[in-house]
Every structure is written in C-alpha cells, then in structure tokens.
Design an enzyme around this catalytic site. Structure first.
Site, mmCIF file in Angstrom:
data_model
loop_
_atom_site.group_PDB
_atom_site.id
_atom_site.type_symbol
_atom_site.label_atom_id
_atom_site.label_comp_id
_atom_site.label_asym_id
_atom_site.label_seq_id
_atom_site.Cartn_x
_atom_site.Cartn_y
_atom_site.Cartn_z
ATOM 1 N N TYR A 68 0.847 -1.187 0.000
ATOM 2 C CA TYR A 68 0.000 0.000 0.000
ATOM 3 C C TYR A 68 0.881 1.235 0.000
ATOM 4 C CZ TYR A 68 -3.630 -3.294 1.564
ATOM 5 O OH TYR A 68 -4.495 -4.355 1.688
ATOM 6 N N PHE A 217 -14.243 -5.478 1.115
ATOM 7 C CA PHE A 217 -15.342 -4.869 0.368
ATOM 8 C C PHE A 217 -16.691 -5.191 1.013
ATOM 9 C CE2 PHE A 217 -12.350 -5.397 -3.416
ATOM 10 C CZ PHE A 217 -11.820 -4.123 -3.240
ATOM 11 N N LEU A 219 -19.168 -3.371 1.473
ATOM 12 C CA LEU A 219 -20.297 -2.708 0.819
ATOM 13 C C LEU A 219 -19.949 -2.477 -0.646
ATOM 14 C CD1 LEU A 219 -23.120 -1.691 1.457
ATOM 15 C CD2 LEU A 219 -22.169 0.562 1.889
ATOM 16 N N GLY A 220 -19.496 -3.537 -1.322
ATOM 17 C CA GLY A 220 -19.152 -3.428 -2.733
ATOM 18 C C GLY A 220 -19.812 -4.516 -3.547
ATOM 19 N N PHE A 222 -22.878 -4.460 -5.053
ATOM 20 C CA PHE A 222 -24.320 -4.558 -4.952
ATOM 21 C C PHE A 222 -24.973 -4.150 -6.268
ATOM 22 C CE2 PHE A 222 -23.171 -4.723 -0.636
ATOM 23 C CZ PHE A 222 -24.255 -5.045 0.152
#
Length: 292
Positions: A68, A217, A219-220, A222
């Site tokens: 990262y 993820f 909330l990925g 959808f």
C-alpha cells in the site's frame, strides 16, 4: 493519545488469532495511502490522527501491507503508533507488488516473499510480524492453482521466528485446505458481503475450526435492486447502509472480523457506532434475502 476515559467496548467483542486476542472490529489502513493506493496521503497529519483514534477507540487489530503506497501505510502506522501497545496486533499481507501503472502484479516466488517480509519488518519497525496473509489470485478474484511453494516459504520464515501466524487472502476453498496441510492458518481474507455470499459454507466450516474470516469490500458489488433493499432497511432504522452492512457481518458468524477502512476520524467513529447496531430476527431475515 490523551487521558480520556476508556472507550466503550467495541462491537462484536474479541476473537483469538492463535494466542493473539483481537477486537472483531478492526481497522484497514489501505485508504490512508494516496489515490489508487499509491503515494502519500493528501493529509499526512490527518492519517496519523485516524490511526491514533483507532487505538483510542480500543481497536487492537490493524490490517495493512507494504504494497500500500508502496510502503506508505506501514510507515504511517509506525510514525503514529510505535512503540506499539502490547495489545495492538498488526496484520500484513504479501504476494503482490505494485507497478508504475498502479497495478497489482503477483509476487509469490520465494525470493519475492522473503523480500516482502523483510520490507514489512523494516517499515513497521518490528522484529516479528504478528500475522502474514498470502495474497493469491488477482484483481478478478481467486484463481485455481497450488500455493505450496509460496506457503512453504512463509512457513519457513515462521520457523525462523520472523512471523508469528499465517493466513491466506483471495483464496479458493481448495487452496485454504492445501495451506492447512503445510502449516496452521488463523485467518482467511476473502471478498464477502451481503450481496456476495459465495463463501457462506466456508465461513461456517472455518468457524468450527476456530479460524477467523475477514471479509473485504463489505459494501461493494451490490446491484441497484440489492442496494435499494439494503437502503430500505437502513432508512427504517434511521441509519446508514454501511452501518447495517457492518452490523449484519458481525451477526453473520462469530469468526468474522471487520477491517473497514477510512481516512477520516469522523467516519471511523461512525463505522464503530454503526457496527454496534442491533438487528432483530426479522431484519436479519430480510437482509439475508439480499444475497440469495
């Protein structure tokens, strides 16, 4: 850090990664790097403040990687928190590097992995890494194939005392089983959320073995219809969809650990509060339908 009164207990309680006890609500440091997870953050002091607030809130599980930045988030963690509290455990991963285009080419040859472990030790400022996950697959998800050579390399570094515990990331069920024939694993990091339920059976199997499952993820992925269904539940509860999604994950299984990331102190505290949302049996049943 300040001398404020102790933080309230974090949502979800704790879980044991081998002999390490960590809060089930952790913090993922990826978003502290610059755009595309490349280069330094726009707000250096703000990034340090988020890390320090995470510890102030009682979080004892920070997820990072020397890829990262590269090297950026590890150095920020070291600047903000070193010397680390005994209760704080830092999880890192190896198996991918960065190219000039911002891609994530695999780096799983023995020499790649030895170098990555050395770099993580150096940038974090430690003599032994608490937990190292082997990143498999690619940006499209897990890919079939043996992990033996790579995982045996990490197991050897573990025997040398450079790594405390091992895990795998972006892995198939077959690769997870193969890893366990080489050395014990304490966690699996895979894509999973309300909408993406491919690992349901695996999560329950790992729970029975005392192995943590760490979804990324949360909330990925959808679809618009799924997102609308989640938003409808959140609206009735007068909260944010992310809060519902995080709370559902903690309800889903006791071995699920959360590592939501953010570069904002305010968003971090919102995530912690949201994950503590209590969902009724009726709400859980309604949410379960989203990914089925």
């Amino acid at each position: 850090m300040n001398n404020a009164s102790p933080a309230a207990p974090l949502p979800g309680g704790t879980w044991s990664l081998g002999e390490l006890t960590v809060t089930r609500f952790g913090y993922g440091a990826m978003q502290l790097a610059g755009p595309g997870v490349m280069g330094p953050p726009a707000d250096h002091d703000g990034a340090l403040a988020v890390l320090r607030e995470a510890v102030e809130l009682g979080i004892t599980h920070i997820d990072t990687s020397n890829a990262y930045g590269p090297g950026v988030t590890n150095r920020l963690i070291r600047e903000a928190l070193h010397p680390y509290p005994d209760s704080l455990h830092i999880v890192t991963k190896v198996g991918a590097t960065r190219d000039e285009q911002g891609g994530w080419p695999p780096a799983r040859r023995p020499d790649d992995l030895r170098r990555a472990v050395r770099e993580n030790l150096e940038t974090l400022g430690v003599e032994r890494l608490d937990l190292v996950n082997l990143r498999l697959g690619n940006a499209l998800g897990p890919q079939p194939g043996s992990l033996a050579e790579a995982f045996e390399t990490l197991a050897e570094l573990q025997r040398q005392g450079l790594i405390r515990h091992l895990g795998v990331s972006n892995a198939t069920a077959e690769q997870i089983a193969e890893a366990q024939t080489i050395a014990p694993i304490v966690c699996v990091q895979n894509l999973y959320n309300l909408a993406y339920r491919h690992d349901d059976e695996l999560i329950d199997e790992l729970a029975g073995k005392g192995i943590a499952y760490v979804p990324f993820f949360p909330l990925g992925g959808f679809s618009p219809l799924q997102s609308s269904a989640l938003s409808a539940v959140a609206s009735r509860l007068d909260t944010a969809p992310m809060s519902v999604a995080l709370a559902w994950l903690l309800h889903r299984a006791p071995n699920i650990l959360l590592i939501p990331g953010t570069s904002s102190v305010a968003h971090l505290t919102e995530n912690v509060a949201g994950a503590g949302l209590q969902l009724s049996g009726e709400e859980l049943a309604e949410l379960d339908k989203i990914g089925r």
